[in-house]
Design an enzyme around this catalytic site. Structure first.
Site, mmCIF file in Angstrom:
data_model
loop_
_atom_site.group_PDB
_atom_site.id
_atom_site.type_symbol
_atom_site.label_atom_id
_atom_site.label_comp_id
_atom_site.label_asym_id
_atom_site.label_seq_id
_atom_site.Cartn_x
_atom_site.Cartn_y
_atom_site.Cartn_z
ATOM 1 N N ASP A 170 -2.524 6.730 -3.061
ATOM 2 C CA ASP A 170 -1.431 6.037 -2.376
ATOM 3 C C ASP A 170 -0.856 4.982 -3.326
ATOM 4 O OD1 ASP A 170 -3.549 4.181 -2.172
ATOM 5 O OD2 ASP A 170 -2.686 3.307 -0.359
ATOM 6 N N SER A 174 0.814 -1.218 0.000
ATOM 7 C CA SER A 174 0.000 0.000 0.000
ATOM 8 C C SER A 174 0.845 1.265 0.000
ATOM 9 C CB SER A 174 -0.956 -0.046 1.190
ATOM 10 O OG SER A 174 -1.773 1.095 1.239
ATOM 11 N N ASP A 192 -5.872 2.627 -3.512
ATOM 12 C CA ASP A 192 -7.190 2.438 -2.896
ATOM 13 C C ASP A 192 -7.604 3.674 -2.101
ATOM 14 O OD1 ASP A 192 -5.323 1.940 -0.910
ATOM 15 O OD2 ASP A 192 -6.264 0.099 -0.181
HETATM 16 MG MG MG Z 1 -3.463 1.463 -0.052
#
Ligand code: MG
Length: 456
Positions: free
Chosen positions: A240, A97, A244
């Site tokens: 990011d 992420s 998401d």
């Molecule tokens: Mg993320």
């Protein structure tokens, strides 16, 4: 304490230190055993280590007789959507992420594309630690196939949930900053198909994240804000690393934290869908509650963590959820954070209201947020919370115990929450003035320190 592989957001570690291809392969054998020879979709983000880790995971899944479908590099929500859309038994995403570039991680999805539940994580951990991996006979090894076009399908799916014609008419000018992450693979294309004039910065995928940290935060989006102003754009949006989460910059160059854009989406959603329930973690701004109260909605608070939000939304059939960090969950599309879907919702709001993003955001109630922390040994955390609850009850205060203690006053609130990863309590105070927020922090820091001294 039992051994764990999964943290709050899947399995994470520094590549070739705590997360090696070898470990990824063994974890994948446990995942494959859990899915019991199912059909599994595998995708990854733009990190330098992602293809190597994905190859190891593909091998482990196939070794336990799963059929593996390779989605390649894609935004996390695109992979999640593809699992549901193609009716796979599950999915695995290699991503860390928004973490720094040396990190990577393994995220496991159920057949609806949502991250598996905590109890399912424990099942996988049991298989892993007790070495119950079921390696297949040589002639039962799974096939590894390719699955093309998931990003196109994902873009088409998002377009079904907004008024495409209305957005196209406006010919919005938008600056997109994927921060060298995989967001550049979907959002610019989606926006062009929605009739926007799209400009991109930091859109080349580079797993070293040379332009800005992969977590979009007000302090690192100065370039985006400057370009929005210079180009006279309608807004800017930053994602990011795995796209998401989305953080927005209004047309005047002001960067807004995620709870404000979420509250705007919440407001317009509740106008169309009065009586609906909004799901959000206890760390979110009181703004979410204010908007719900003003527009006939209900709020259900969860523990901090996107998986908790997704699962609560599924459980109570909620259509909208959100986090302060820019994660918006729109269940008619999918009940997971989705940066491109969030952007489409904002475009639709601008198109339908005919107003500027700054105007819409500035008319929301304003709060001041102050944060701090208090050190506390891991083994005392539970006892400290118990004593805190007793004291709050004695003082007759209104509080929730979903994740630590969230204490509600008439015009302010404070969350006291044990960190899941560090030996500290985190404090988040929110009030109509900065002084009041600081006052709350001071009061509860003292209270907490006294309790810690008492139980030691
Ligand atoms: Mg993320």
């Amino acid at each position: 304490m039992r051994k764990r592989l999964f943290g709050t957001n899947g399995i994470r570690g520094v590549v070739n230190e705590t997360l090696t291809p070898q470990l990824a392969l063994r974890v994948a054998e446990a995942i494959g055993t859990f899915f019991n020879s199912g059909e599994i979709l595998l995708g990854y983000d733009g990190r330098t280590s992602s293809p190597a880790l994905a190859s190891a995971v593909a091998s482990g899944l196939a070794a336990t007789s799963c059929t593996v479908y390779l989605a390649g590099m894609a935004p996390t929500p695109a992979i999640q959507y593809a699992v549901k859309n193609h009716r796979f038994d599950g999915g695995v995403i290699i991503t860390a992420s928004h973490n720094p570039p040396e990190y990577n991680g393994i995220k496991v999805l159920g057949n609806d594309g949502v991250e598996i539940s905590r109890s399912q994580e424990i099942e996988i951990e049991e298989i892993f630690f007790e070495e119950k991996q079921k390696r297949a006979e040589w002639n039962k090894i799974g096939e590894i196939r390719k699955l093309p076009n998931i990003i196109e399908e994902y873009i088409e799916a998002i377009k079904k949930h907004v008024d495409v014609e209305k957005i196209r008419e406006k010919q919005f000018k938008v600056v997109v900053d994927p921060g060298n992450g995989v967001g550049g693979l979907a959002a610019p294309r989606l926006l062009r198909e929605l009739g926007c004039k799209v400009f991109t910065i930091n859109a080349n995928i580079d797993g070293t994240f040379p332009s800005r940290p992969s977590e979009p935060r007000p302090e690192n989006l100065g370039d985006l804000a400057a370009i929005v102003r210079a180009l006279n754009a309608d807004f800017g949006v930053a994602y990011d690393g795995d796209a998401d989460r989305a953080i927005f910059v209004d047309e005047t160059g002001v960067i807004h934290w995620g709870d404000r854009t979420f509250a705007l989406i919440e407001k317009e959603f509740l106008k169309q869908n009065p009586g609906e329930t909004i799901v959000t973690p206890v760390s979110s701004s009181t703004l979410i509650k204010d908007v719900a109260e003003a527009y006939n909605g209900k709020v259900v608070w969860t523990k901090v963590g996107s998986v908790d939000v997704s699962h609560k939304m599924k459980e109570i059939n909620a259509k909208l959820g959100g986090e302060e960090n820019g994660g918006v969950f729109y269940a008619p599309h999918q009940p997971v954070r989705d940066g491109a879907m969030t952007t489409a919702l904002i475009l639709e709001i601008l198109a339908k209201t005919g107003r500027k993003l700054s105007e819409l955001l500035n008319e929301l109630p304003k709060y001041f947020i102050e944060k701090d922390k208090v050190e506390c040994p891991e083994n005392l955390k539970e006892k400290v919370l118990e004593v805190l609850y007793e004291e709050l009850e004695r003082e007759n205060l209104k509080f929730d115990t979903i994740d630590g203690a969230k204490i509600w006053f008439s015009d302010c609130s404070i969350l006291v929450r044990p960190s899941g990863t560090e030996p500290i309590f985190r404090l988040y105070a929110e009030a109509k003035t900065r002084e009041k927020a600081l006052e709350l922090i001071k009061e509860y820091k003292e209270k907490l320190s006294q309790i810690i001294a008492k139980v030691t």
